[in-house]
Scaffold this active site. Structure first.
Site, PDB file in Angstrom:
ATOM      1  CG  ASP A   6       4.853  11.227  -2.140  1.00  0.00           C
ATOM      2  OD1 ASP A   6       4.514  10.036  -2.214  1.00  0.00           O
ATOM      3  OD2 ASP A   6       6.037  11.587  -2.220  1.00  0.00           O
ATOM      4  CB  SER A   7       6.035   9.197   1.804  1.00  0.00           C
ATOM      5  OG  SER A   7       6.680   9.034   0.554  1.00  0.00           O
ATOM      6  CE1 TYR A  45       5.208   8.665   5.600  1.00  0.00           C
ATOM      7  CE2 TYR A  45       3.145   8.053   4.531  1.00  0.00           C
ATOM      8  CZ  TYR A  45       3.860   8.887   5.370  1.00  0.00           C
ATOM      9  OH  TYR A  45       3.208   9.925   5.980  1.00  0.00           O
ATOM     10  N   GLY A  46       8.224   3.529   2.465  1.00  0.00           N
ATOM     11  CA  GLY A  46       8.362   2.232   1.808  1.00  0.00           C
ATOM     12  C   GLY A  46       8.814   1.069   2.671  1.00  0.00           C
ATOM     13  CB  CYS A  76       2.315   8.215  -1.553  1.00  0.00           C
ATOM     14  SG  CYS A  76       3.506   7.149  -0.756  1.00  0.00           S
ATOM     15  CB  THR A  78       4.306   3.414   0.051  1.00  0.00           C
ATOM     16  OG1 THR A  78       5.404   3.133  -0.827  1.00  0.00           O
ATOM     17  CG2 THR A  78       4.472   2.634   1.321  1.00  0.00           C
ATOM     18  CD  GLU A 161      14.353  10.598  -1.342  1.00  0.00           C
ATOM     19  OE1 GLU A 161      15.007  10.781  -0.305  1.00  0.00           O
ATOM     20  OE2 GLU A 161      13.132  10.361  -1.362  1.00  0.00           O
ATOM     21  CB  CYS A 193       8.003   3.732  -6.667  1.00  0.00           C
ATOM     22  SG  CYS A 193       8.952   4.779  -5.545  1.00  0.00           S
ATOM     23  CB  THR A 194       6.395   9.065  -6.193  1.00  0.00           C
ATOM     24  OG1 THR A 194       7.208   8.687  -5.071  1.00  0.00           O
ATOM     25  CG2 THR A 194       4.937   9.031  -5.819  1.00  0.00           C
ATOM     26  CG  HIS A 195      11.414   8.516  -5.468  1.00  0.00           C
ATOM     27  ND1 HIS A 195      10.239   8.702  -4.784  1.00  0.00           N
ATOM     28  CD2 HIS A 195      12.383   9.160  -4.770  1.00  0.00           C
ATOM     29  CE1 HIS A 195      10.496   9.427  -3.699  1.00  0.00           C
ATOM     30  NE2 HIS A 195      11.789   9.714  -3.672  1.00  0.00           N
TER      31      HIS A 195
END
Ligand code: DGL
Length: 274
Positions: A6-7, A45-46, A76, A78, A161, A193-195
């Site tokens: 992942d980024s 990376y987005g 990821c 992205t 984050e 998106c991972t978040h």
């Protein structure tokens, strides 16, 4: 070993589901050895160009393949949206013909196709993911005629984050991004998106009961299980001692703190350079 890339530490939200951490049922994937690499030095990376994302992703894959991974999952969105196709078609056959790279777009696209009843699907992702059009292409390949409504939500990654998942400001911003999708009467929303799984409850509340919002990590888990069953030649090369290795390209303290929240388990990461 199975590599996860992942980024940053976001992909740990996907790994969490794959390993069944905090889940009622144990995941059979938990017995495999995993090496997770987060390129925190160059994240997010987005907002990068597809060319940069491709270069960074292949550098990370080089590292993972040279350190014992047989198979790598790009957790990821992205990276999967902007680099996976070229990696599978051009880079892998010339650099590591015996290794495999999987992504997270196809599992989520397949899950959305299974879920939708009215054929109206929403996609919420980073700018680079939405602009790539890759997820829409995968959806349409599987169900031509599907109506897809996409929205980029660039403010969500930094808010999450910062740990602002429960703040009223984040809820307002979520409503701002989700309202246009809601007004299109989608019945399925892809969190691309991972978040975003960290705010899945609020997203579900805003979208209401008529929209299915699913965790992309669950789709990834099912897809990986299925892949390993269908590919015994890869599965037999994987080691199974439950080992976990966490690697980051920048400050380990940050990675450990935030990564532990995303994974739901304490992490001790090691610093590496690509
Ligand atoms: N991991 C990224 C994704 O899933 C989000 C963070 C970033 O932009 O690097 O798209």
């Amino acid at each position: 070993m199975i590599g996860f890339f992942d980024s940053g530490f976001g992909g740990l939200s996907i790994l969490k589901e794959v390993l069944g951490i905090g889940a009622k049922e144990k995941s059979s994937l938990a017995s495999y050895d995993f090496m997770y690499l987060g390129d925190t030095a160059r994240a997010p990376y987005g907002n990068h160009s597809p060319e940069k994302i491709y270069t960074y992703t292949t550098q990370a894959l080089d590292y993972l393949f040279q350190h014992g991974c047989e198979l790598v999952v790009l957790a990821c969105f992205t990276a999967s949206a902007n680099a996976l196709r070229k990696i599978q078609q051009e880079w892998l056959p010339t650099h590591y013909p015996d290794k495999k790279v999987l992504g997270i777009l196809i599992p989520t696209a397949e899950e959305a196709i299974k879920e939708t009843k009215n054929g109206r699907v929403g996609v919420l992702g980073t700018r680079a993911t939405v602009q790539s059009g890759a997820l829409s292409a995968e959806l349409l390949k599987r169900r031509p005629g599907l109506q897809i409504f996409s929205a980029a939500a660039p403010l969500l990654v930094p808010l999450i984050e910062e740990g602002w998942t429960k703040k009223v400001e984040t809820k307002k911003i979520l409503r701002y991004y989700l309202q246009p999708l809601k007004s299109k009467k989608i019945d399925t929303l892809i969190l691309a998106c991972t978040h975003y799984p960290l705010v899945i409850k609020n997203i579900q509340l805003i979208m209401g009961r008529s929209t299915k919002v699913f965790h992309p990590g669950i789709a990834e888990k099912e897809s990986l299980l299925d892949y390993l069953q269908r590919h015994p030649e890869i599965e037999s090369k994987l080691t199974r001692s439950g080992k976990r290795v966490f690697l980051t390209t920048d400050k380990t303290e940050n990675f450990n703190r935030l990564g532990s929240q995303f994974l739901g388990e304490k992490i001790e990461a090691r610093l590496v350079s690509l």
